[in-house]
Enzyme design. Structure first.
Site, PDB file in Angstrom:
ATOM      1  N   GLY A  56      -8.840  -1.564  -2.186  1.00  0.00           N
ATOM      2  CA  GLY A  56      -8.684  -0.637  -3.619  1.00  0.00           C
ATOM      3  C   GLY A  56      -7.677  -1.014  -4.212  1.00  0.00           C
ATOM      4  O   GLY A  56      -6.127   0.021  -4.076  1.00  0.00           O
TER       5      GLY A  56
ATOM      6  N   ASP B 104     -11.415  -3.624  -5.858  1.00  0.00           N
ATOM      7  CA  ASP B 104     -11.942  -2.033  -5.945  1.00  0.00           C
ATOM      8  C   ASP B 104     -13.109  -2.144  -6.711  1.00  0.00           C
ATOM      9  O   ASP B 104     -13.821  -2.798  -6.439  1.00  0.00           O
ATOM     10  CB  ASP B 104     -10.274  -1.866  -6.632  1.00  0.00           C
ATOM     11  CG  ASP B 104     -10.261  -0.152  -7.059  1.00  0.00           C
ATOM     12  OD1 ASP B 104      -8.977  -0.170  -6.447  1.00  0.00           O
ATOM     13  OD2 ASP B 104     -10.785   0.414  -6.956  1.00  0.00           O
TER      14      ASP B 104
ATOM     15  N   MET C  73     -15.880  -1.053  -1.044  1.00  0.00           N
ATOM     16  CA  MET C  73     -14.328  -1.411   0.577  1.00  0.00           C
ATOM     17  C   MET C  73     -15.981   0.177   2.198  1.00  0.00           C
ATOM     18  O   MET C  73     -15.434  -0.593   3.052  1.00  0.00           O
ATOM     19  CB  MET C  73     -13.593  -0.229   0.497  1.00  0.00           C
ATOM     20  CG  MET C  73     -13.359   1.031   0.669  1.00  0.00           C
ATOM     21  SD  MET C  73     -11.338   1.669   0.389  1.00  0.00           S
ATOM     22  CE  MET C  73     -11.733   3.283   0.196  1.00  0.00           C
TER      23      MET C  73
ATOM     24  N   HIS D  71      -4.803   6.648   3.124  1.00  0.00           N
ATOM     25  CA  HIS D  71      -4.524   7.955   2.826  1.00  0.00           C
ATOM     26  C   HIS D  71      -5.103   9.574   2.143  1.00  0.00           C
ATOM     27  O   HIS D  71      -5.008  10.950   2.157  1.00  0.00           O
ATOM     28  CB  HIS D  71      -2.757   8.657   2.350  1.00  0.00           C
ATOM     29  CG  HIS D  71      -2.892   8.608   1.147  1.00  0.00           C
ATOM     30  ND1 HIS D  71      -2.001   8.626   0.240  1.00  0.00           N
ATOM     31  CD2 HIS D  71      -3.300   8.004  -0.037  1.00  0.00           C
ATOM     32  CE1 HIS D  71      -1.949   8.401  -0.527  1.00  0.00           C
ATOM     33  NE2 HIS D  71      -2.659   8.086  -1.515  1.00  0.00           N
TER      34      HIS D  71
HETATM   35  C1  LIG Z   1      -4.528   5.669  -4.306  1.00  0.00           C
HETATM   36  S1  LIG Z   1      -5.068   4.613  -4.817  1.00  0.00           S
HETATM   37  C2  LIG Z   1      -4.199   3.223  -4.940  1.00  0.00           C
HETATM   38  C3  LIG Z   1      -4.385   2.030  -5.344  1.00  0.00           C
HETATM   39  C4  LIG Z   1      -3.916   0.728  -5.053  1.00  0.00           C
HETATM   40  N1  LIG Z   1      -3.935   0.737  -4.076  1.00  0.00           N
HETATM   41  C5  LIG Z   1      -1.342   1.515  -5.062  1.00  0.00           C
HETATM   42  O1  LIG Z   1      -1.175   1.681  -4.453  1.00  0.00           O
HETATM   43  O2  LIG Z   1      -1.562   0.840  -6.132  1.00  0.00           O
HETATM   44  C6  LIG Z   1      -6.741   4.281  -4.182  1.00  0.00           C
HETATM   45  C7  LIG Z   1      -7.988   2.942  -4.990  1.00  0.00           C
HETATM   46  O3  LIG Z   1      -8.988   3.279  -4.204  1.00  0.00           O
HETATM   47  C8  LIG Z   1      -9.981   3.091  -4.641  1.00  0.00           C
HETATM   48  N2  LIG Z   1     -11.204   3.546  -4.423  1.00  0.00           N
HETATM   49  C9  LIG Z   1     -11.669   4.730  -4.034  1.00  0.00           C
HETATM   50  N3  LIG Z   1     -13.118   4.224  -3.206  1.00  0.00           N
HETATM   51  C10 LIG Z   1     -12.872   2.996  -3.427  1.00  0.00           C
HETATM   52  C11 LIG Z   1     -13.884   2.464  -2.392  1.00  0.00           C
HETATM   53  N4  LIG Z   1     -14.974   3.084  -1.637  1.00  0.00           N
HETATM   54  N5  LIG Z   1     -13.862   0.476  -2.898  1.00  0.00           N
HETATM   55  C12 LIG Z   1     -12.909   0.573  -3.023  1.00  0.00           C
HETATM   56  N6  LIG Z   1     -12.611   0.721  -3.648  1.00  0.00           N
HETATM   57  C13 LIG Z   1     -12.052   2.567  -3.628  1.00  0.00           C
HETATM   58  C14 LIG Z   1      -9.449   3.436  -6.186  1.00  0.00           C
HETATM   59  O4  LIG Z   1     -10.338   3.314  -7.300  1.00  0.00           O
HETATM   60  C15 LIG Z   1      -8.624   3.345  -6.620  1.00  0.00           C
HETATM   61  O5  LIG Z   1      -7.761   2.387  -6.949  1.00  0.00           O
HETATM   62  O1  LIG Z   2      -1.565  11.792  -7.101  1.00  0.00           O
HETATM   63  C1  LIG Z   2      -1.444  11.069  -6.810  1.00  0.00           C
HETATM   64  C2  LIG Z   2      -0.562  10.429  -5.563  1.00  0.00           C
HETATM   65  C3  LIG Z   2       0.090  10.008  -5.366  1.00  0.00           C
HETATM   66  C4  LIG Z   2       1.086   8.867  -4.798  1.00  0.00           C
HETATM   67  C5  LIG Z   2       1.965   9.438  -5.428  1.00  0.00           C
HETATM   68  C6  LIG Z   2       2.807   8.952  -4.867  1.00  0.00           C
HETATM   69  C7  LIG Z   2       2.915   8.180  -3.706  1.00  0.00           C
HETATM   70  O2  LIG Z   2       4.168   7.125  -3.375  1.00  0.00           O
HETATM   71  C8  LIG Z   2       1.474   7.259  -3.205  1.00  0.00           C
HETATM   72  C9  LIG Z   2       0.962   8.087  -3.608  1.00  0.00           C
HETATM   73  O3  LIG Z   2      -1.842   9.412  -4.160  1.00  0.00           O
HETATM   74  C10 LIG Z   2      -2.759   9.895  -5.223  1.00  0.00           C
HETATM   75  C11 LIG Z   2      -3.490   9.101  -4.412  1.00  0.00           C
HETATM   76  O4  LIG Z   2      -3.986   8.705  -3.206  1.00  0.00           O
HETATM   77  C12 LIG Z   2      -5.201   9.681  -5.061  1.00  0.00           C
HETATM   78  O5  LIG Z   2      -6.397   9.082  -3.964  1.00  0.00           O
HETATM   79  C13 LIG Z   2      -5.078  10.764  -6.004  1.00  0.00           C
HETATM   80  C14 LIG Z   2      -4.172  11.334  -6.040  1.00  0.00           C
HETATM   81  C15 LIG Z   2      -2.515  10.727  -5.880  1.00  0.00           C
END
Ligand SMILES: C[S@@+](CC[C@H](N)C(=O)[O-])C[C@H]1O[C@@H](n2cnc3c(N)ncnc32)[C@H](O)[C@@H]1O
Ligand SMILES: O=c1cc(-c2ccc(O)cc2)oc2c(O)c(O)ccc12
Length: 344
Positions: free
Chosen positions: A194, A217, A238, A255
């Site tokens: 991810g 991802d 994943m 989370h």
């Molecule tokens: C909140 S973001 C966190 C991104 C990164 N780890 C960071 O902290 O900057 C969650 C990530 O999970 C990925 N994701 C969601 N469902 C997934 C899946 N089934 N397989 C792989 N990645 C996935 C999303 O595309 C997104 O990039």
């Molecule tokens: O809108 C968000 C924001 C977060 C986020 C913000 C600040 C942090 O220190 C960590 C994460 O994470 C998100 C997320 O995980 C998601 O799936 C949707 C929206 C956001």
């Protein structure tokens, strides 16, 4: 005596309540300041007339916006030493406004632009008693899809999310490396599950050039991820399979999901790490319910962001994380704390 205290508390409550009735104003005005580019233009102190002509906006409206932002400590007003100018005061930056510069150190602009986007604001309006009663996803009720399917269908919003997460990674990954560099010793390959657009891994492999990074991802995310030396982008799911590596790194992903889903994800991660000597590195918030530490408000904000933006996500306490880790079969683990910010 007690009556006097309750009268004072009631009086204060009549003032404090307006913070909740009009609370959205602060976010809206900060967004307006970022859209206008005030933090970036005000790198050098300016008078109102200089600032309004630099921004090309009405001085009267700008005066009122700056008055509000100064009152909230986002900018400051000081005496104008230039006696040749009519205006007696000038506007100047503060540590808060520097975090709102688009290319500033620790810039929070990309996260602000995500959180103030109509798609992310709408779920807050459908966070109703009904939704909470029947578990309807607020994001889905507002936008028609759960967040990751929505992102797959709307590249512009997917970029907003990726840029916001990248903005956070530029803050969190250096903090992790600063506080706990030992985590990455002895690792030759690491998969970031991810990992979004690869920002986190790009920072990690630059600091730890002995590590080969695999940024994993969803296909629609990695397909537009930029190239980074030392980072291979791999698309997939994943919940099905995670690419093998010495170590698995997963930051701010769990989370987004409920306990069962987290256990499923971590079981796939466990299958991917090198047998016997492999390492699982999880980066998440640990909500401290026992005491009121200075990050608690941010952690509780985040928990409600998960309620509004994901179907089943939440922030977790130490006990809640231990339940998940034990269910996956991680018998031995160490919880290392690090602060997002370098509190000097
Ligand atoms: C909140 S973001 C966190 C991104 C990164 N780890 C960071 O902290 O900057 C969650 C990530 O999970 C990925 N994701 C969601 N469902 C997934 C899946 N089934 N397989 C792989 N990645 C996935 C999303 O595309 C997104 O990039
Ligand atoms: O809108 C968000 C924001 C977060 C986020 C913000 C600040 C942090 O220190 C960590 C994460 O994470 C998100 C997320 O995980 C998601 O799936 C949707 C929206 C956001």
């Amino acid at each position: 005596m007690k009556e006097a205290i309750s009268k004072r508390e009631e009086g204060q409550a009549l003032i404090d309540i307006w913070n909740y009735v009009f609370g959205f104003t602060s976010m809206a005005v900060v967004k307006c300041a970022v859209d206008l580019g005030i933090p970036d233009v005000l790198v050098n102190p300016m008078t109102l007339s200089e600032l309004s002509s630099a921004l090309g906006c009405s001085p009267s409206a700008l005066y009122r916006i700056m008055r509000f932002l100064i009152h909230r400590g986002i900018f400051k007003e000081t005496v104008n030493d230039n006696k040749e100018q009519l205006e007696s005061t000038i506007y100047a930056q503060t540590p808060l406004s520097r975090l709102l510069m688009r290319n500033g150190a620790n810039s929070m602009v990309d996260l602000l632009l995500l959180e103030t986007s109509p798609v992310m604001l709408a779920p807050w309006l459908s966070l109703s008693a009904r939704a909470l009663a029947d578990g309807t996803s607020s994001f889905q009720a507002a936008n028609g899809e759960e967040i990751w399917r929505y992102a797959a269908k709307n590249p512009a919003h997917c970029k907003l999310i990726d840029d916001a997460m990248g903005c956070l990674a530029r803050i969190t990954v250096p903090a992790i490396l600063d506080h706990h560099p030992e985590i990455f010793e002895g690792i030759t390959s690491l998969v970031d599950v991810g990992g979004g657009n690869g920002t986190a891994l790009s920072i990690l492999v630059k600091a730890c050039p002995w590590i080969k990074g695999i940024n994993f991802d969803l296909p629609h995310v990695v397909s537009v991820a930029p190239h980074y030396d030392g980072v291979e982008h791999v698309g997939g799911n994943m919940f099905e399979r995670v690419p093998k590596a010495d170590a698995v790194f997963i930051m701010q992903v769990l989370h987004d999901w409920n306990d069962e889903e987290c256990i499923d994800i971590l079981k796939k991660c466990k299958e991917a790490i090198r047998a016997n000597t492999g390492k699982m590195i999880i980066v998440e918030v640990v909500v401290n319910e026992e005491e009121d530490d200075k990050y608690k408000r941010v952690h509780l904000y985040l928990d409600l962001i998960m309620m509004a933006h994901t179907d089943t996500g939440k922030e977790r306490t130490r006990k809640e994380w231990e339940y998940i880790l034990n269910a996956v079969g991680f018998s031995r683990y160490t919880i290392k704390h690090f602060n997002y910010v370098q509190s000097h």
